[in-house]
Write a protein that holds these residues in place. Structure first.
Motif, PDB file in Angstrom:
ATOM      1  N   ARG A   1       0.526  -1.277   0.144  1.00 29.13           N
ATOM      2  CA  ARG A   1       0.220   0.073  -0.027  1.00 29.13           C
ATOM      3  C   ARG A   1       0.881   1.310   0.009  1.00 29.13           C
ATOM      4  NH1 ARG A   1      -5.469  -0.940   3.021  1.00 29.13           N
ATOM      5  NH2 ARG A   1      -5.703  -3.140   2.858  1.00 29.13           N
ATOM      6  N   VAL A   2       2.184   1.462   0.325  1.00 26.76           N
ATOM      7  CA  VAL A   2       2.844   2.582   0.424  1.00 26.76           C
ATOM      8  C   VAL A   2       3.113   2.897  -0.841  1.00 26.76           C
ATOM      9  CG1 VAL A   2       4.994   1.221   0.586  1.00 26.76           C
ATOM     10  CG2 VAL A   2       4.865   3.288   1.741  1.00 26.76           C
ATOM     11  N   SER A   3       3.085   4.365  -0.877  1.00 25.88           N
ATOM     12  CA  SER A   3       3.395   5.182  -2.040  1.00 25.88           C
ATOM     13  C   SER A   3       4.978   5.300  -2.294  1.00 25.88           C
ATOM     14  CB  SER A   3       2.909   6.430  -1.972  1.00 25.88           C
ATOM     15  OG  SER A   3       3.324   7.473  -3.306  1.00 25.88           O
ATOM     16  N   TYR A   4       5.447   4.972  -3.506  1.00 21.90           N
ATOM     17  CA  TYR A   4       6.774   4.889  -3.849  1.00 21.90           C
ATOM     18  C   TYR A   4       7.026   6.229  -4.929  1.00 21.90           C
ATOM     19  CZ  TYR A   4       7.667   0.603  -1.705  1.00 21.90           C
ATOM     20  OH  TYR A   4       8.167  -0.542  -0.783  1.00 21.90           O
ATOM     21  N   GLY A   5       6.092   7.106  -4.993  1.00 21.18           N
ATOM     22  CA  GLY A   5       6.201   7.886  -6.043  1.00 21.18           C
ATOM     23  C   GLY A   5       6.129   7.477  -7.446  1.00 21.18           C
ATOM     24  N   ARG A   6       6.075   8.558  -8.522  1.00 17.08           N
ATOM     25  CA  ARG A   6       5.744   8.138  -9.689  1.00 17.08           C
ATOM     26  C   ARG A   6       4.570   7.398  -9.929  1.00 17.08           C
ATOM     27  NH1 ARG A   6      11.242   5.484 -12.493  1.00 17.08           N
ATOM     28  NH2 ARG A   6      12.807   6.864 -11.991  1.00 17.08           N
ATOM     29  N   LEU A   7       3.749   7.722  -9.264  1.00 11.48           N
ATOM     30  CA  LEU A   7       2.103   7.017  -9.285  1.00 11.48           C
ATOM     31  C   LEU A   7       2.391   5.442  -8.854  1.00 11.48           C
ATOM     32  CD1 LEU A   7       0.764   8.977 -12.205  1.00 11.48           C
ATOM     33  CD2 LEU A   7       0.559   9.554  -9.887  1.00 11.48           C
ATOM     34  N   SER A   8       3.229   5.069  -8.135  1.00 13.86           N
ATOM     35  CA  SER A   8       3.415   3.570  -7.877  1.00 13.86           C
ATOM     36  C   SER A   8       3.069   3.702  -6.365  1.00 13.86           C
ATOM     37  CB  SER A   8       4.935   3.241  -7.989  1.00 13.86           C
ATOM     38  OG  SER A   8       5.270   3.377  -9.030  1.00 13.86           O
TER      39      SER A   8
ATOM     40  N   ILE B   1      13.165  -0.575  -0.476  1.00 13.91           N
ATOM     41  CA  ILE B   1      12.551  -0.445   0.865  1.00 13.91           C
ATOM     42  C   ILE B   1      13.110   0.895   1.534  1.00 13.91           C
ATOM     43  CG2 ILE B   1      13.147  -1.560   3.199  1.00 13.91           C
ATOM     44  CD1 ILE B   1      13.231  -4.435   1.564  1.00 13.91           C
ATOM     45  N   THR B   2      14.037   1.171   1.119  1.00 12.43           N
ATOM     46  CA  THR B   2      14.727   2.251   1.496  1.00 12.43           C
ATOM     47  C   THR B   2      14.090   3.620   1.375  1.00 12.43           C
ATOM     48  OG1 THR B   2      17.097   1.412   1.756  1.00 12.43           O
ATOM     49  CG2 THR B   2      16.822   3.926   2.011  1.00 12.43           C
ATOM     50  N   MET B   3      13.696   3.503  -0.132  1.00 18.65           N
ATOM     51  CA  MET B   3      12.797   4.712  -0.866  1.00 18.65           C
ATOM     52  C   MET B   3      11.477   5.005  -0.112  1.00 18.65           C
ATOM     53  SD  MET B   3      12.310   4.767  -4.738  1.00 18.65           S
ATOM     54  CE  MET B   3      13.804   4.566  -5.209  1.00 18.65           C
ATOM     55  N   ALA B   4      10.800   4.008   0.453  1.00 20.97           N
ATOM     56  CA  ALA B   4       9.508   3.879   0.755  1.00 20.97           C
ATOM     57  C   ALA B   4       9.447   5.080   1.870  1.00 20.97           C
ATOM     58  CB  ALA B   4       9.065   2.391   1.463  1.00 20.97           C
ATOM     59  N   LYS B   5      10.400   5.491   2.504  1.00 19.24           N
ATOM     60  CA  LYS B   5      10.167   6.450   3.559  1.00 19.24           C
ATOM     61  C   LYS B   5       9.995   7.739   2.860  1.00 19.24           C
ATOM     62  CE  LYS B   5      11.479   8.206   7.744  1.00 19.24           C
ATOM     63  NZ  LYS B   5      11.156   7.885   9.019  1.00 19.24           N
ATOM     64  N   ASN B   6      10.840   8.075   1.943  1.00 20.83           N
ATOM     65  CA  ASN B   6      10.531   9.675   1.146  1.00 20.83           C
ATOM     66  C   ASN B   6      11.178   9.444  -0.527  1.00 20.83           C
ATOM     67  OD1 ASN B   6      10.566  12.072   0.369  1.00 20.83           O
ATOM     68  ND2 ASN B   6      11.411  13.110   2.172  1.00 20.83           N
ATOM     69  N   PRO B   7      10.088   8.853  -1.189  1.00 20.21           N
ATOM     70  CA  PRO B   7      10.639   8.416  -2.562  1.00 20.21           C
ATOM     71  C   PRO B   7      11.223   9.498  -3.348  1.00 20.21           C
ATOM     72  CG  PRO B   7       8.254   7.990  -2.310  1.00 20.21           C
ATOM     73  CD  PRO B   7       8.733   8.503  -1.059  1.00 20.21           C
TER      74      PRO B   7
END
Length: 73
Positions: A24-31, A58-64
């Motif tokens: 469910r987490v947002s990864y930016g780029r509409l992902s 996993i690292t990116m999930a906090k602030n993509p």
């Protein structure tokens, strides 16, 4: 948030909570979710990611936006 976390842990185990979060987490780029992010960033299915690519997501999930090399400021 603490009360919500306590209630959630009463209903689900930690592995299920982590799975739900990853989906469910947002990864930016509409992902939204790990599968969508794997396609967007690496053009791969999750099962085909290398350990390094998995760690990056996993690292990116906090602030993509901070970790996305393509994002313009």
């Amino acid at each position: 948030e603490i009360l919500y976390a306590i209630r959630l842990e009463g209903k689900m185990n930690k592995d299920d909570i982590l799975t739900e979060y990853a989906n469910r987490v947002s990864y930016g780029r509409l992902s939204l979710g790990l599968a969508s992010a794997a396609k967007s960033y690496f053009n791969k299915e999750v099962r085909n990611l290398t350990d390094a690519e998995s760690l990056a997501l996993i690292t990116m999930a906090k602030n993509p936006s901070i970790y996305d090399a393509i994002t313009e400021e």
